[in-house]
Design a protein around this motif. Structure first.
Motif, mmCIF file in Angstrom:
data_model
loop_
_atom_site.group_PDB
_atom_site.id
_atom_site.type_symbol
_atom_site.label_atom_id
_atom_site.label_comp_id
_atom_site.label_asym_id
_atom_site.label_seq_id
_atom_site.Cartn_x
_atom_site.Cartn_y
_atom_site.Cartn_z
ATOM 1 N N ASP A 74 0.375 -1.208 0.200
ATOM 2 C CA ASP A 74 0.141 0.074 0.200
ATOM 3 C C ASP A 74 0.654 1.507 -0.537
ATOM 4 O O ASP A 74 0.338 2.480 -0.627
ATOM 5 C CB ASP A 74 -1.138 0.420 1.228
ATOM 6 C CG ASP A 74 -2.271 -1.285 1.343
ATOM 7 O OD1 ASP A 74 -2.277 -1.279 0.357
ATOM 8 O OD2 ASP A 74 -2.690 -2.115 1.867
ATOM 9 N N ASP A 77 2.248 2.347 -2.999
ATOM 10 C CA ASP A 77 0.910 2.775 -4.222
ATOM 11 C C ASP A 77 0.941 4.505 -4.357
ATOM 12 O O ASP A 77 0.040 5.178 -4.938
ATOM 13 C CB ASP A 77 -0.304 2.382 -4.372
ATOM 14 C CG ASP A 77 -0.447 0.937 -4.513
ATOM 15 O OD1 ASP A 77 0.545 0.775 -5.804
ATOM 16 O OD2 ASP A 77 -0.939 0.149 -4.442
ATOM 17 N N LEU A 78 1.205 4.843 -3.459
ATOM 18 C CA LEU A 78 1.660 6.630 -2.993
ATOM 19 C C LEU A 78 1.808 7.101 -3.293
ATOM 20 O O LEU A 78 2.968 7.012 -3.864
ATOM 21 C CB LEU A 78 1.746 6.780 -0.959
ATOM 22 C CG LEU A 78 1.365 6.191 0.101
ATOM 23 C CD1 LEU A 78 1.988 6.397 1.100
ATOM 24 C CD2 LEU A 78 -0.013 6.921 0.077
ATOM 25 N N CYS A 98 -3.356 11.123 7.159
ATOM 26 C CA CYS A 98 -2.092 9.971 6.878
ATOM 27 C C CYS A 98 -1.155 9.329 7.597
ATOM 28 O O CYS A 98 -0.881 8.237 7.789
ATOM 29 C CB CYS A 98 -1.698 10.927 5.919
ATOM 30 S SG CYS A 98 -0.087 9.986 5.327
ATOM 31 N N TRP A 101 -2.463 6.271 9.845
ATOM 32 C CA TRP A 101 -2.462 5.226 8.626
ATOM 33 C C TRP A 101 -0.581 4.637 8.727
ATOM 34 O O TRP A 101 -0.943 3.689 8.285
ATOM 35 C CB TRP A 101 -3.174 5.355 7.462
ATOM 36 C CG TRP A 101 -3.791 4.534 6.462
ATOM 37 C CD1 TRP A 101 -3.647 3.811 6.396
ATOM 38 C CD2 TRP A 101 -1.684 4.550 5.590
ATOM 39 N NE1 TRP A 101 -3.606 2.776 5.404
ATOM 40 C CE2 TRP A 101 -2.394 2.937 4.524
ATOM 41 C CE3 TRP A 101 -1.103 5.076 4.740
ATOM 42 C CZ2 TRP A 101 -1.294 2.533 3.606
ATOM 43 C CZ3 TRP A 101 -0.180 4.190 4.294
ATOM 44 C CH2 TRP A 101 -0.809 3.344 3.161
ATOM 45 N N GLN A 105 1.228 1.184 9.675
ATOM 46 C CA GLN A 105 1.518 0.016 8.402
ATOM 47 C C GLN A 105 3.031 -0.350 8.767
ATOM 48 O O GLN A 105 3.462 -1.826 9.272
ATOM 49 C CB GLN A 105 1.871 0.837 7.059
ATOM 50 C CG GLN A 105 0.754 1.649 6.876
ATOM 51 C CD GLN A 105 -0.504 0.119 5.887
ATOM 52 O OE1 GLN A 105 0.489 -1.147 5.613
ATOM 53 N NE2 GLN A 105 -1.717 -0.177 6.746
#
Length: 178
Positions: A74, A77-78, A98, A101, A105
């Motif tokens: 994930d 993909d940023l 952010c 999140w 992670q």
């Protein structure tokens, strides 16, 4: 305590401190968040953005480690930050989301690392394109130290704005031994 456990502790500390810092910063006005206080990244918002930018850059590099690719999918993909002082989020709420999140992670990813993963030599290019080959454990130590360094700056900026973050010592999370 194993090296893997130490990195899990640093991830936990990272999350705990970010919660404290963001809670304190969330009490500031927009003007206080963006005021140029003479720091390298100028403001509280600028410095918090820098930490997120650097985390994304490093996590994308870490995702090239064969054992980390699926765990950091994930992150890959940023969008790539344009520069180290890039303001990804001008809105504090979006920046906070952010950050929280990212911290989740990081917690999940470090919890899956093995001793073999930490001994791996990672090849990457820095933001100027210069190639490097460094031990993964050493890069992780830098990753967490970088966050701590800049959170210390943010703590000072918050103090200048009248906000006290409270206890910031890693010692607060180290378990008592019997």
């Amino acid at each position: 305590m194993s090296l893997e456990s130490h990195f899990c502790l640093l991830a936990e500390y990272n999350q705990w401190m970010n919660l404290k810092v963001y809670e304190s910063a969330g009490r500031l006005s927009r003007e206080d968040l963006t005021a140029d206080r003479g720091a390298f990244f100028r403001s509280v918002l600028g410095t918090l953005n820098h930490i997120v930018v650097a985390d994304i850059i490093w996590l994308k590099r870490f995702a090239t480690h064969p054992s980390c690719e699926s765990l950091l999918l994930d992150i890959v993909d940023l969008p790539n930050p344009a520069s180290l002082d890039h303001i990804l989020y001008d809105d504090f709420e979006a920046l906070s989301e952010c950050r929280y999140w990212l911290d989740d992670q990081i917690i999940n990813w470090t919890g899956a690392l093995t001793a073999d993963d930490l001994n791996f030599v990672l090849s990457y290019r820095n933001t100027k394109g210069i190639a490097a080959n460094k031990r993964f454990a050493s890069l992780l130590l830098h990753f967490f130290n970088h966050q701590t360094h800049h959170r210390g700056q943010v703590s000072t900026l918050l103090s200048q704005a009248g906000e006290d973050v409270g206890v910031t010592d890693l010692l607060a999370l180290i378990k008592e031994e019997i």
